[in-house]
Design a protein around this motif. Structure first.
Motif, short mmCIF file in Angstrom:
data_model
loop_
_atom_site.label_atom_id
_atom_site.label_comp_id
_atom_site.label_asym_id
_atom_site.label_seq_id
_atom_site.Cartn_x
_atom_site.Cartn_y
_atom_site.Cartn_z
N VAL A 290 -2.48 -4.37 -0.33
CA VAL A 290 -1.80 -5.64 -0.54
C VAL A 290 -0.35 -5.48 -0.09
O VAL A 290 0.33 -4.57 -0.51
CB VAL A 290 -1.85 -6.06 -2.03
N LYS A 291 0.07 -6.37 0.76
CA LYS A 291 1.45 -6.37 1.24
C LYS A 291 2.10 -7.69 0.86
O LYS A 291 1.45 -8.72 0.76
CB LYS A 291 1.48 -6.21 2.77
N ASP A 292 3.40 -7.65 0.71
CA ASP A 292 4.17 -8.86 0.43
C ASP A 292 4.09 -9.76 1.67
O ASP A 292 4.49 -9.36 2.75
CB ASP A 292 5.62 -8.49 0.14
N PRO A 293 3.56 -10.97 1.50
CA PRO A 293 3.44 -11.86 2.66
C PRO A 293 4.79 -12.38 3.16
O PRO A 293 4.89 -12.93 4.24
CB PRO A 293 2.58 -13.02 2.16
N GLY A 294 5.83 -12.18 2.34
CA GLY A 294 7.16 -12.69 2.70
C GLY A 294 7.80 -11.77 3.67
O GLY A 294 8.71 -11.91 4.35
#
Length: 88
Positions: free
Chosen positions: A84-88
């Motif tokens: 999971v990566k920060d979409p921002g």
């Protein structure tokens, strides 16, 4: 101090739970812990409690749980770290 619209400290605790489980430091490019602390700490009452949407004992518990930043799902975190990566 008031939380300026952030009265539901269940949201703060939920945010902390998700961020800790997924092992992310930022959400939308914002450090979620710093964001929460910037709102929670000035809103703490003189007696150490927080006011909000719930009974002060419940609201204070949510604030303290947020501030503790504990990960009680370390097994899950190990399985999903890096996925999971920060979409921002």
């Amino acid at each position: 101090h008031q939380l300026h619209g952030d009265h539901d400290l269940y949201f703060f605790w939920s945010l902390e739970r998700v961020a800790m489980a997924f092992g992310v430091d930022t959400i939308g490019g914002v450090n979620w812990f710093n964001w929460g602390c910037d709102r929670l700490l000035p809103a703490q009452q003189a007696d150490g409690s927080w006011a909000g949407s719930y009974n002060p004992v419940v609201t204070t518990s949510f604030a303290v749980l947020f501030l503790c930043k504990s990960n009680f799902v370390t097994d899950l975190t190990k399985q999903i770290t890096g996925k999971v990566k920060d979409p921002g």
